[in-house]
Design a protein around this motif. Structure first.
Motif, PDB file in Angstrom:
ATOM      1  N   GLY A   2       0.803  -1.214   0.000  1.00 15.33           N
ATOM      2  CA  GLY A   2       0.000   0.000   0.000  1.00 15.33           C
ATOM      3  C   GLY A   2       0.834   1.261   0.000  1.00 15.33           C
ATOM      4  N   LEU A   3       1.993   1.225   0.641  1.00 12.44           N
ATOM      5  CA  LEU A   3       2.862   2.388   0.695  1.00 12.44           C
ATOM      6  C   LEU A   3       3.393   2.788  -0.674  1.00 12.44           C
ATOM      7  CD1 LEU A   3       4.961   1.656   3.923  1.00 12.44           C
ATOM      8  CD2 LEU A   3       3.133   3.326   3.651  1.00 12.44           C
ATOM      9  N   GLN A   4       3.452   1.832  -1.601  1.00 10.04           N
ATOM     10  CA  GLN A   4       4.010   2.107  -2.926  1.00 10.04           C
ATOM     11  C   GLN A   4       3.124   1.514  -4.023  1.00 10.04           C
ATOM     12  OE1 GLN A   4       7.499  -0.087  -1.358  1.00 10.04           O
ATOM     13  NE2 GLN A   4       7.573  -1.074  -3.351  1.00 10.04           N
ATOM     14  N   LEU A   5       1.819   1.626  -3.812  1.00  7.18           N
ATOM     15  CA  LEU A   5       0.861   1.021  -4.730  1.00  7.18           C
ATOM     16  C   LEU A   5       0.983   1.584  -6.139  1.00  7.18           C
ATOM     17  CD1 LEU A   5      -1.460  -1.007  -4.942  1.00  7.18           C
ATOM     18  CD2 LEU A   5      -3.029   0.822  -4.278  1.00  7.18           C
ATOM     19  N   GLU A   6       1.491   2.809  -6.263  1.00  8.99           N
ATOM     20  CA  GLU A   6       1.617   3.417  -7.593  1.00  8.99           C
ATOM     21  C   GLU A   6       2.627   2.678  -8.470  1.00  8.99           C
ATOM     22  OE1 GLU A   6       4.741   5.357  -5.028  1.00  8.99           O
ATOM     23  OE2 GLU A   6       2.650   4.717  -4.814  1.00  8.99           O
ATOM     24  N   GLU A  30      -1.497   9.438  -7.117  1.00  2.00           N
ATOM     25  CA  GLU A  30      -2.918   9.086  -7.100  1.00  2.00           C
ATOM     26  C   GLU A  30      -3.431   8.809  -8.512  1.00  2.00           C
ATOM     27  OE1 GLU A  30      -4.939  12.211  -5.092  1.00  2.00           O
ATOM     28  OE2 GLU A  30      -4.332  11.533  -3.075  1.00  2.00           O
ATOM     29  N   LEU A  31      -2.974   9.585  -9.474  1.00  2.00           N
ATOM     30  CA  LEU A  31      -3.378   9.333 -10.865  1.00  2.00           C
ATOM     31  C   LEU A  31      -2.895   7.972 -11.344  1.00  2.00           C
ATOM     32  CD1 LEU A  31      -2.707  12.831 -12.468  1.00  2.00           C
ATOM     33  CD2 LEU A  31      -4.925  11.785 -12.059  1.00  2.00           C
ATOM     34  N   ARG A  32      -1.646   7.646 -10.987  1.00  2.52           N
ATOM     35  CA  ARG A  32      -1.113   6.338 -11.393  1.00  2.52           C
ATOM     36  C   ARG A  32      -1.879   5.206 -10.724  1.00  2.52           C
ATOM     37  NH1 ARG A  32       4.021   9.045 -11.225  1.00  2.52           N
ATOM     38  NH2 ARG A  32       4.396   8.315  -9.091  1.00  2.52           N
ATOM     39  N   ALA A  43      -4.975   5.256  -9.708  1.00  2.00           N
ATOM     40  CA  ALA A  43      -6.302   5.159 -10.322  1.00  2.00           C
ATOM     41  C   ALA A  43      -6.239   4.361 -11.621  1.00  2.00           C
ATOM     42  CB  ALA A  43      -6.859   6.560 -10.592  1.00  2.00           C
ATOM     43  N   LYS A  44      -5.217   4.590 -12.441  1.00  2.00           N
ATOM     44  CA  LYS A  44      -5.059   3.830 -13.682  1.00  2.00           C
ATOM     45  C   LYS A  44      -4.820   2.352 -13.387  1.00  2.00           C
ATOM     46  CE  LYS A  44      -4.725   5.215 -17.385  1.00  2.00           C
ATOM     47  NZ  LYS A  44      -5.736   5.346 -18.458  1.00  2.00           N
ATOM     48  N   ILE A  45      -4.015   2.091 -12.363  1.00  2.00           N
ATOM     49  CA  ILE A  45      -3.725   0.695 -11.999  1.00  2.00           C
ATOM     50  C   ILE A  45      -4.994  -0.014 -11.536  1.00  2.00           C
ATOM     51  CG2 ILE A  45      -2.515  -0.754 -10.318  1.00  2.00           C
ATOM     52  CD1 ILE A  45      -0.245   1.366 -10.401  1.00  2.00           C
ATOM     53  N   ILE A  46      -5.763   0.644 -10.670  1.00  2.00           N
ATOM     54  CA  ILE A  46      -6.987   0.031 -10.153  1.00  2.00           C
ATOM     55  C   ILE A  46      -7.991  -0.203 -11.280  1.00  2.00           C
ATOM     56  CG2 ILE A  46      -8.974   0.377  -8.653  1.00  2.00           C
ATOM     57  CD1 ILE A  46      -6.436  -0.397  -7.177  1.00  2.00           C
ATOM     58  N   ASP A  47      -8.130   0.750 -12.188  1.00  2.00           N
ATOM     59  CA  ASP A  47      -9.074   0.568 -13.296  1.00  2.00           C
ATOM     60  C   ASP A  47      -8.623  -0.553 -14.231  1.00  2.00           C
ATOM     61  OD1 ASP A  47     -10.643   2.521 -12.261  1.00  2.00           O
ATOM     62  OD2 ASP A  47     -10.108   4.074 -13.714  1.00  2.00           O
ATOM     63  N   SER A  48      -7.321  -0.692 -14.428  1.00  2.00           N
ATOM     64  CA  SER A  48      -6.817  -1.825 -15.217  1.00  2.00           C
ATOM     65  C   SER A  48      -7.085  -3.138 -14.499  1.00  2.00           C
ATOM     66  CB  SER A  48      -5.313  -1.658 -15.466  1.00  2.00           C
ATOM     67  OG  SER A  48      -5.044  -0.517 -16.243  1.00  2.00           O
ATOM     68  N   TYR A  49      -6.910  -3.115 -13.179  1.00  2.00           N
ATOM     69  CA  TYR A  49      -7.199  -4.296 -12.363  1.00  2.00           C
ATOM     70  C   TYR A  49      -8.682  -4.671 -12.464  1.00  2.00           C
ATOM     71  CZ  TYR A  49      -8.174  -6.886  -8.033  1.00  2.00           C
ATOM     72  OH  TYR A  49      -8.605  -7.807  -7.123  1.00  2.00           O
ATOM     73  N   LEU A  50      -9.560  -3.678 -12.430  1.00  2.00           N
ATOM     74  CA  LEU A  50     -10.994  -3.936 -12.536  1.00  2.00           C
ATOM     75  C   LEU A  50     -11.330  -4.598 -13.868  1.00  2.00           C
ATOM     76  CD1 LEU A  50     -12.470  -0.649 -11.019  1.00  2.00           C
ATOM     77  CD2 LEU A  50     -12.436  -2.913  -9.966  1.00  2.00           C
ATOM     78  N   GLN A  51     -10.656  -4.183 -14.934  1.00  2.00           N
ATOM     79  CA  GLN A  51     -10.903  -4.809 -16.235  1.00  2.00           C
ATOM     80  C   GLN A  51     -10.496  -6.280 -16.232  1.00  2.00           C
ATOM     81  OE1 GLN A  51      -9.582  -2.398 -19.716  1.00  2.00           O
ATOM     82  NE2 GLN A  51      -9.224  -0.776 -18.216  1.00  2.00           N
ATOM     83  N   LYS A  52      -9.435  -6.600 -15.488  1.00  2.00           N
ATOM     84  CA  LYS A  52      -8.942  -7.971 -15.466  1.00  2.00           C
ATOM     85  C   LYS A  52      -9.839  -8.898 -14.651  1.00  2.00           C
ATOM     86  CE  LYS A  52      -4.160  -6.534 -16.172  1.00  2.00           C
ATOM     87  NZ  LYS A  52      -4.075  -7.122 -17.525  1.00  2.00           N
ATOM     88  N   ILE A  53     -10.415  -8.371 -13.575  1.00  2.00           N
ATOM     89  CA  ILE A  53     -11.251  -9.233 -12.740  1.00  2.00           C
ATOM     90  C   ILE A  53     -12.709  -9.224 -13.183  1.00  2.00           C
ATOM     91  CG2 ILE A  53      -9.734  -8.901 -10.765  1.00  2.00           C
ATOM     92  CD1 ILE A  53     -11.877  -7.054  -9.574  1.00  2.00           C
ATOM     93  N   ALA A  75     -13.846   3.337  -4.308  1.00  2.19           N
ATOM     94  CA  ALA A  75     -12.796   3.646  -3.335  1.00  2.19           C
ATOM     95  C   ALA A  75     -11.754   4.608  -3.897  1.00  2.19           C
ATOM     96  CB  ALA A  75     -12.117   2.361  -2.865  1.00  2.19           C
ATOM     97  N   VAL A  76     -11.642   4.669  -5.209  1.00  2.22           N
ATOM     98  CA  VAL A  76     -10.694   5.593  -5.837  1.00  2.22           C
ATOM     99  C   VAL A  76     -11.276   7.002  -5.796  1.00  2.22           C
ATOM    100  CG1 VAL A  76      -9.486   6.177  -7.983  1.00  2.22           C
ATOM    101  CG2 VAL A  76      -9.829   3.773  -7.352  1.00  2.22           C
ATOM    102  N   PRO A  77     -10.556   7.976  -5.267  1.00  2.00           N
ATOM    103  CA  PRO A  77     -11.084   9.350  -5.230  1.00  2.00           C
ATOM    104  C   PRO A  77     -11.413   9.850  -6.623  1.00  2.00           C
ATOM    105  CG  PRO A  77      -9.099   9.145  -3.891  1.00  2.00           C
ATOM    106  CD  PRO A  77      -9.231   7.867  -4.653  1.00  2.00           C
ATOM    107  N   ASP A  78     -12.504  10.586  -6.740  1.00  2.00           N
ATOM    108  CA  ASP A  78     -12.937  11.075  -8.045  1.00  2.00           C
ATOM    109  C   ASP A  78     -11.878  11.976  -8.677  1.00  2.00           C
ATOM    110  OD1 ASP A  78     -15.154  11.342 -10.037  1.00  2.00           O
ATOM    111  OD2 ASP A  78     -14.939  13.450  -9.510  1.00  2.00           O
ATOM    112  N   SER A  79     -11.157  12.710  -7.846  1.00  2.00           N
ATOM    113  CA  SER A  79     -10.134  13.624  -8.378  1.00  2.00           C
ATOM    114  C   SER A  79      -8.942  12.881  -8.961  1.00  2.00           C
ATOM    115  CB  SER A  79      -9.641  14.542  -7.255  1.00  2.00           C
ATOM    116  OG  SER A  79      -9.097  13.769  -6.184  1.00  2.00           O
ATOM    117  N   ALA A  80      -8.795  11.597  -8.612  1.00  2.57           N
ATOM    118  CA  ALA A  80      -7.646  10.838  -9.105  1.00  2.57           C
ATOM    119  C   ALA A  80      -7.869  10.285 -10.503  1.00  2.57           C
ATOM    120  CB  ALA A  80      -7.335   9.682  -8.151  1.00  2.57           C
ATOM    121  N   ARG A  81      -9.122  10.258 -10.952  1.00  3.49           N
ATOM    122  CA  ARG A  81      -9.416   9.723 -12.288  1.00  3.49           C
ATOM    123  C   ARG A  81      -9.478  10.871 -13.289  1.00  3.49           C
ATOM    124  NH1 ARG A  81     -13.105   5.711  -9.782  1.00  3.49           N
ATOM    125  NH2 ARG A  81     -12.243   3.635 -10.225  1.00  3.49           N
TER     126      ARG A  81
END
Length: 567
Positions: free
Chosen positions: A289-293, A351-353, A355-365, A382-388
């Motif tokens: 979590g500390l380096q999720l980006e 945060e932008l990075r 958000a992209k990672i989480i959205d890519s993850y969502l596509q995979k699952i 869970a991703v802040p709206d400002s991060a997308r």
């Protein structure tokens, strides 16, 4: 490798009958010693003069008037080590090196070959060789340390293991400019490897990147790849794997980014499959979590724990990582505004990075047929709206989920699509969404309105809404041909900009029938419907199916209202 030679006499030991060993001598043998499967016929004088244990055992035999075989079945190093010690007693030349040092040293200790028995005895000579030769050479110390595994308890008592560890750790710290040593120590057992690195870490004399590299090399050498073996194979090894993982994690430096996300996530995948302790999993989640980006989306596909009947992937772990990332605080120094701005800017980029990672993850699952919709929504929200920066990837995840779950009802589809902000879709994504028959109609209309608003903003209001293309006009004319009062229905081509109130009410009723749980704030009013239809016509792909769908709905509603009024 260094060698030490002791004794000068030629080797006179010989083997008879396969298991009997003796020494060539004119003096008859008077001592029988049984070691492992070998029976040694030797002489008391040279052996008893240097071995306190044999002195004691022979005295006990004499006291009981028994002259029988002495059994030394538990001597370290077995028959080979005992023979080497025996040859030393006879003055026969022996060669010692790091390879046989540990076994002979333990055997000599067992036999009591110390200065108390005889001056210049074997133990003292071996200790000098160990101090001045073995410990001063990297390879020799490494070989000696590996040899201690077979006699771990006695080696710990004698300090052999600790001194080897200290010597190797000192050599690593003294040559800390590279990780040349990482491959060498990866051959060691888990306990020895951990003790060396623990000693190195305590000195703080090796850069973190080299230290972590050594951890990764060792872990990847001995830990299985999740993709290469099944759960059953992993579970059979869990007695060794879990301690290895725990020791590895305990040695990781505290600073952020010390270990790569891929490495940490590999450990976490194994921890899940092995049902590791909650504390181990929590620590790995915290570190990721500390380096999720920096996490690759593929590495976030963590298998669910054994026995889970839910999704194929552990969604909760990823959500916990995201929560950990969002909880991070960037300390701002009031004495340096520039530093504070730089930290804020870096945090926004992270945060932008993410958000992209989480959205890519969502596509995979999303293609997982067992994935509950609520979990997909939870992570998406869970991703802040400002991060997308945009919602294109999120739209693709929703589209994939809808296609993988065709049985979703209207209410569920609408609930899923609420996480989507149509205003943040690109032109290409809008074009796709406008033709997507899996989306609720309300979302399609929102897409059309967003596209029109973007076009108007781009032009700055200086140009009018584009004229309807000829093929769309023809389609509208063909669709409306069956109406009895085309000029009065508010949907003729000439009056498209300003639909009549009656027509809007008809469309409102139809939309309420089609989307019976639609919220009031999504209902279409005034000129909005007209501009959305024109926005649809301005899209590159000109989705006729959606226009036909809207007009067909409207015509169907008009017919029902006409039938009711006739009655």
């Amino acid at each position: 490798m260094k060698f030490m030679k002791l004794g000068t006499r030629p080797d006179s030991f010989f083997t008879t009958s396969g298991s009997i060993r003796s020494v060539t001598s004119e003096v008859p043998v008077d001592l029988k010693i049984h070691v492992d499967d070998c029976l040694f016929y030797l002489h008391k004088f040279p052996l008893l003069s240097k071995c306190l244990l044999l002195q004691k055992l022979c005295s006990e035999q004499k006291a009981t008037s028994e002259s029988s075989v002495i059994y030394l079945g538990d001597i370290p190093g077995g028959a080979e080590a005992f023979e080497t010690c025996s040859k030393f007693c006879y003055g026969i030349a022996i060669t010692l090196s790091a390879v046989n040092f540990v076994a002979v040293r333990c055997a000599a200790e067992f036999l009591g070959m110390t200065e108390a028995a005889d001056r210049g005895n074997l133990v003292g000579k071996l200790d000098s060789f160990f101090d001045f030769c073995v410990l001063r050479r990297w390879k020799d110390a490494l070989v000696a340390l590996q040899s201690t595994t077979a006699h771990s308890s006695l080696c710990d008592v004698l300090g052999i293991t600790a001194r080897c560890v200290a010597a190797l750790a000192a050599a690593i710290v003294a040559h800390n400019s590279s990780s040349w040593w990482a491959e060498d120590i990866s051959e060691l057992g888990m306990e020895h490897h951990w003790r060396i690195l623990a000693a190195v870490k305590s000195t703080d004399g090796v850069p973190s990147k080299f230290f972590v590299e050594a951890l990764q090399i060792y872990a990847m050498r001995w830990l299985p790849k999740v993709e290469a073996c099944n759960c059953r194979e992993i579970e059979m090894k869990d007695e060794l794997l879990l301690p290895l993982m725990e020791k590895t994690v305990s040695l990781l430096p505290d600073e952020k980014g010390a270990a790569s996300c891929s490495f940490l996530l590999h450990l976490l995948k194994l921890a899940n499959l092995l049902n590791a302790s909650a504390s181990l999993r929590t620590e790995l989640i915290r570190r990721v979590g500390l380096q999720l980006e920096e996490a690759p989306a593929d590495d976030l596909l963590i298998p669910s724990m054994p026995g889970s009947n839910d999704s194929s992937y552990d969604i909760g772990v990823v959500l916990a990582m995201l929560d950990e990332f969002l909880l991070q605080s960037q300390p701002l120094s009031p004495s340096s505004e520039k530093l504070a701005r730089n930290r804020t800017r870096c945090r926004s980029m992270e945060e932008l990075r993410v958000a992209k990672i989480i959205d890519s993850y969502l596509q995979k699952i999303a293609s997982d047929k067992n994935l509950p919709m609520e979990k997909l929504i939870t992570i998406a929200e869970a991703v802040p709206d400002s991060a997308r920066a945009d919602h294109d990837d999120l739209y693709r995840a929703i589209d994939i989920y809808l296609r993988a779950h065709p049985d979703l009802d209207k209410c569920a589809r609408k609930q899923l699509c609420r996480v989507l902000d149509c205003k943040k879709l690109s032109v290409e994504a809008c074009a796709q969404a406008a033709q997507n028959e899996l989306l609720p109609l309300r979302v399609v209309v929102q897409v059309l309105f967003s596209e029109h608003s973007r076009a108007a903003a781009t032009s700055g209001g200086s140009r009018a809404v584009p004229e309807l293309p000829g093929n769309i006009k023809a389609l509208l004319a063909k669709t409306m041909a069956g109406d009895e009062t085309p000029a009065g229905d508010g949907w003729s081509i000439s009056r498209l900009k300003c639909p009549t109130t009656t027509k809007l009410e008809t469309l409102r009723m139809k939309l309420e029938e089609d989307e019976d749980d639609m919220d009031d704030d999504y209902l279409i009013t005034g000129d909005a419907l007209a501009v959305r239809l024109k926005a649809l016509c301005s899209l590159r792909k000109k989705p006729k199916r959606m226009i036909s769908r809207l007009l067909a709905m409207n015509r169907s509603a008009s017919e029902r209202r006409f039938s009711k009024s006739s009655l």
